[in-house]
Enzyme design. Structure first.
Site, mmCIF file in Angstrom:
data_model
loop_
_atom_site.group_PDB
_atom_site.id
_atom_site.type_symbol
_atom_site.label_atom_id
_atom_site.label_comp_id
_atom_site.label_asym_id
_atom_site.label_seq_id
_atom_site.Cartn_x
_atom_site.Cartn_y
_atom_site.Cartn_z
ATOM 1 N N ALA A 254 54.326 36.223 30.271
ATOM 2 C CA ALA A 254 54.075 36.305 31.745
ATOM 3 C C ALA A 254 54.224 37.780 32.160
ATOM 4 C CB ALA A 254 55.051 35.520 32.561
ATOM 5 N N LYS B 190 41.337 36.896 38.403
ATOM 6 C CA LYS B 190 40.582 38.235 38.670
ATOM 7 C C LYS B 190 40.144 38.978 37.158
ATOM 8 C CE LYS B 190 43.610 39.977 42.490
ATOM 9 N NZ LYS B 190 44.149 38.350 42.687
ATOM 10 N N SER C 172 60.907 45.847 26.527
ATOM 11 C CA SER C 172 59.197 46.137 26.974
ATOM 12 C C SER C 172 58.483 45.292 25.961
ATOM 13 C CB SER C 172 58.978 47.730 27.039
ATOM 14 O OG SER C 172 57.318 47.509 27.111
ATOM 15 N N THR D 159 41.619 42.899 54.765
ATOM 16 C CA THR D 159 40.869 43.726 54.100
ATOM 17 C C THR D 159 39.397 43.696 54.487
ATOM 18 O OG1 THR D 159 40.597 42.670 52.125
ATOM 19 C CG2 THR D 159 42.188 44.292 52.191
ATOM 20 N N VAL E 36 49.452 32.821 43.745
ATOM 21 C CA VAL E 36 50.718 31.854 43.986
ATOM 22 C C VAL E 36 51.488 32.390 45.386
ATOM 23 C CG1 VAL E 36 50.805 31.322 41.482
ATOM 24 C CG2 VAL E 36 51.884 33.222 42.453
ATOM 25 N N LEU E 37 51.758 31.203 45.873
ATOM 26 C CA LEU E 37 52.523 31.479 46.810
ATOM 27 C C LEU E 37 54.074 31.897 46.912
ATOM 28 C CD1 LEU E 37 51.628 27.927 48.949
ATOM 29 C CD2 LEU E 37 50.566 30.474 49.257
ATOM 30 N N GLU F 127 38.732 45.335 44.697
ATOM 31 C CA GLU F 127 38.837 44.081 45.258
ATOM 32 C C GLU F 127 37.723 43.387 45.506
ATOM 33 O OE1 GLU F 127 41.917 42.485 48.677
ATOM 34 O OE2 GLU F 127 40.769 44.497 49.380
ATOM 35 N N SER G 128 54.816 34.898 45.982
ATOM 36 C CA SER G 128 54.896 36.139 44.763
ATOM 37 C C SER G 128 55.046 37.415 45.320
ATOM 38 C CB SER G 128 53.804 36.129 43.779
ATOM 39 O OG SER G 128 52.657 36.125 44.377
#
Length: 631
Positions: A357, A403, A335, A466, A442-443, A545, A445
């Site tokens: 990452a 975000k 970790s 949503t 990203v596509l 969101e 994921s």
């Protein structure tokens, strides 16, 4: 019937056809059949016949299966008939066999039509029988890939190609493998007349923006769209041109990537020891693949999930086996919150470059688990960065998110604080080049919206969105990984890089488009409306969101040497002030004081504007876990 019997039958039929062609040629020449009583005529054809059959046999003509016979066989027939006619002419003149000089030419034309025509007639009869029950399809693209696809489908038992469609007007009206090439304007009547509900896109070399235009045009006509594999997959041997697959996420969005700059790709990697945290995740695993191709000395896969680590280790080992010089792979369970584990790993392998990452990234989960989300994203980054500086790591790159800009959720706020940790340390640590790369979705994921929509369409709906106006930026995982690597090579210290995500995509439009590509109609789920096949249900925004994501906090971004990478100057707290705030934040996490955590995130200058929470783990009626929406 066995193959030898079939060949024998073909030979017998050809003998009859050749003799008949000769007799008809003589009859046309004399306008009479009086010559049939002349034995010299039979000597001529008797000598010619075995020579012709031998020529056919030597060229492999009788090995061809009639139902799959192609135009190449016609060339073989023509050569054999030409040889037969020449031989007939030579022996008839040499032995004075009473065959006029014009007869061999007439005989050749008749024999060519008889022998070749019979086979192509039988092929058409066979195919017509096989075509019963086959699914009619249109093929978009009359180039090499389209031609190969037609040939493959004609040999198969699933699809019946009706026509080829191509934008090139010069091809309009021509034929390819017996199929007419039509213009896009001719598609609607063709689709209606033949009941076509599937179109195959055979343009693997076309830009994605062009492929998206075609896909949308076909979807408007109410047909499902499938495609053939990309050129890279075909060349690499992972797929064949005849393989029919789902339209890719990249084709749906139509984003054309920019080729990577080789010098930037290898700058921090070639002959170096590179470490990727979160190596088993969506971005981390692709970073590992791209890094492996740049020739590192060692590649360290740091991951806390055993299953994810095993999977990426096996994938990279297979990829490394194909390389002329494979780097050493080190799979390490751990970790980023474990200081001892990190320091031992960095010291033992003398790491030069780190791509960080590892993060908790799912907004609803982090909203429900505030303490662990902040602990991992903020303090995991701090622990790793301090260990990297102590070990003398040359380059440290944090994978951030859009975000983090004016965040409305804990995940985004925690990533913004992680950015500020990197900025603060970069100001006082010139020995390690610290940078951050910020980008959107990203596509492909985990939690990505397109695979979720596909699953919901397959289940018959409903598709859950949503909010009707929610938009997101999207980028393919390989492109994002390449841009991250190139951005890190341009870092000077404290840089915040932004990846050009293109135009935002309205999620509701994406859902409708995907339903149309499946040959179905979407409709908004209301009490009084059910005019369609797949319902779209609006579920409401989840806690934290946002309707629209941003990449930039300040007013503008500066260009870099790469057209898809920009750089921003973002404000941050200096290290002494940040350290004091982090101490308070750590205490709030340890005591599970979520209100204090939220307050400290606001005081850090992140721009966090989330609603106050009273609990770390929300009660079931407030939890959004499992609500299908946009990641």
């Amino acid at each position: 019937m066995s193959r030898p019997w079939k060949r024998s039958l073909q030979v017998a039929a050809d003998c009859v056809l050749l003799v008949g062609s000769f007799i008809l040629a003589m009859g046309l020449r004399y306008d009479s059949f009086f010559f049939l009583s002349d034995p010299r005529i039979w000597i001529a054809i008797g000598l010619t016949l075995p020579v012709t059959i031998f020529a056919f046999a030597v060229t492999g003509f009788y090995r061809a299966v009639i139902r799959y016979i192609s135009s190449r066989a016609f060339v073989t027939i023509a050569r054999g008939i030409a040889l037969s006619a020449i031989f007939l002419f030579v022996i008839s003149q040499a032995f004075t066999l009473a065959v006029p000089r014009s007869v061999p030419g007439i005989y050749a034309m008749i024999a060519l039509i008889a022998v070749g025509g019979l086979r192509f007639l039988l092929r058409e009869l066979f195919r017509r029988e096989l075509r019963r029950g086959l699914k009619p399809v249109l093929i978009y693209g009359a180039g090499r890939s389209g031609q190969q696809l037609v040939a493959s489908l004609l040999r198969g038992n699933d699809y019946l190609p009706i026509a080829l469609v191509d934008d090139n007007l010069a091809l309009n009206g021509t034929e390819v493998n017996g199929l007419r090439v039509i213009s896009p304007q001719e598609m609607p009547p063709m689709i209606e007349n033949f009941g076509i509900d599937l179109a195959l896109l055979a343009m693997p070399r076309a830009p994605r923006s062009r492929r998206r235009e075609i896909i949308e045009r076909l979807a408007e006509l109410g047909v499902r769209v499938r495609t053939v594999p990309s050129v890279d997959e075909i060349v690499a041997g992972r797929a064949r041109i005849s393989d029919i697959i789902e339209v890719s996420e990249e084709d749906l969005l139509g984003r054309d990537p920019v080729a990577p700059v080789p010098e930037l790709m290898s700058a921090n990697i070639a002959e170096k020891c590179v470490m990727v945290t979160g190596a088993g995740g969506s971005i981390g695993s692709e970073l590992c693949r791209q890094i492996l191709l740049e020739g590192p000395r060692d590649l360290i896969l740091f991951e806390q999930s055993e299953a994810a680590l095993y999977t990426i280790q096996m994938d990279l080992a297979a990829l490394a086996a194909t390389l002329p010089k494979a780097p050493r792979l080190h799979a390490i369970l751990g970790s980023v919150q474990s200081e001892r584990r990190l320091r031992d790993t960095l010291a033992r392998h003398r790491v030069d470059t780190i791509f960080h990452a590892a993060a908790y990234k799912h907004v609803p989960l982090v909203e429900d688990n505030v303490s662990e989300g902040v602990r991992n994203n903020v303090f995991g980054t701090k622990t790793l960065l301090e260990a990297a500086i102590a070990a003398g790591v040359s380059s440290f790159t944090l994978i951030s998110t859009d975000k983090a800009v004016r965040p409305t959720n804990i995940m985004g706020a925690s990533k913004r604080v992680a950015e500020m940790v990197c900025q603060a340390f970069a100001e006082v640590t010139p020995g390690t080049r610290i940078s951050m790369v910020r980008f959107g979705n990203v596509l492909g994921s985990s939690g990505s919206v397109i695979p979720l929509f596909r699953q919901q369409i397959k289940a018959g709906g409903p598709i859950t969105v949503t909010h009707p106006d929610i938009t997101r930026y999207f980028m393919s995982i390989p492109e994002a990984a390449q841009l991250v690597i190139q951005a890190s090579a341009m870092a000077r210290g404290g840089d915040v890089f932004l990846l050009d995500m293109g135009q935002p995509v309205r999620i509701l439009d994406l859902a409708v488009r995907m339903v149309a590509l499946s040959g179905l109609r979407a409709y908004m789920e209301t009490e009084d409306s059910a005019d369609g096949d797949i319902a779209i249900r609006i579920t409401g925004l989840r806690p934290g969101e946002k309707l629209y994501e941003e990449l930039l906090i300040g007013a503008d971004a500066q260009p870099t040497a790469h057209p898809k990478i920009m750089m921003a100057q973002e404000g941050f707290l200096p290290l002494p002030a940040l350290a004091a705030l982090l101490d308070s934040l750590h205490h709030a996490i340890e005591t599970e004081d979520v209100i204090a955590v939220q307050d400290l995130l606001r005081r850090a200058g992140t721009g966090y504007s989330g609603e106050d929470m009273a609990l770390d783990i929300l009660p079931p009626e407030h939890s959004q876990f499992g609500t299908a929406a946009v990641a």
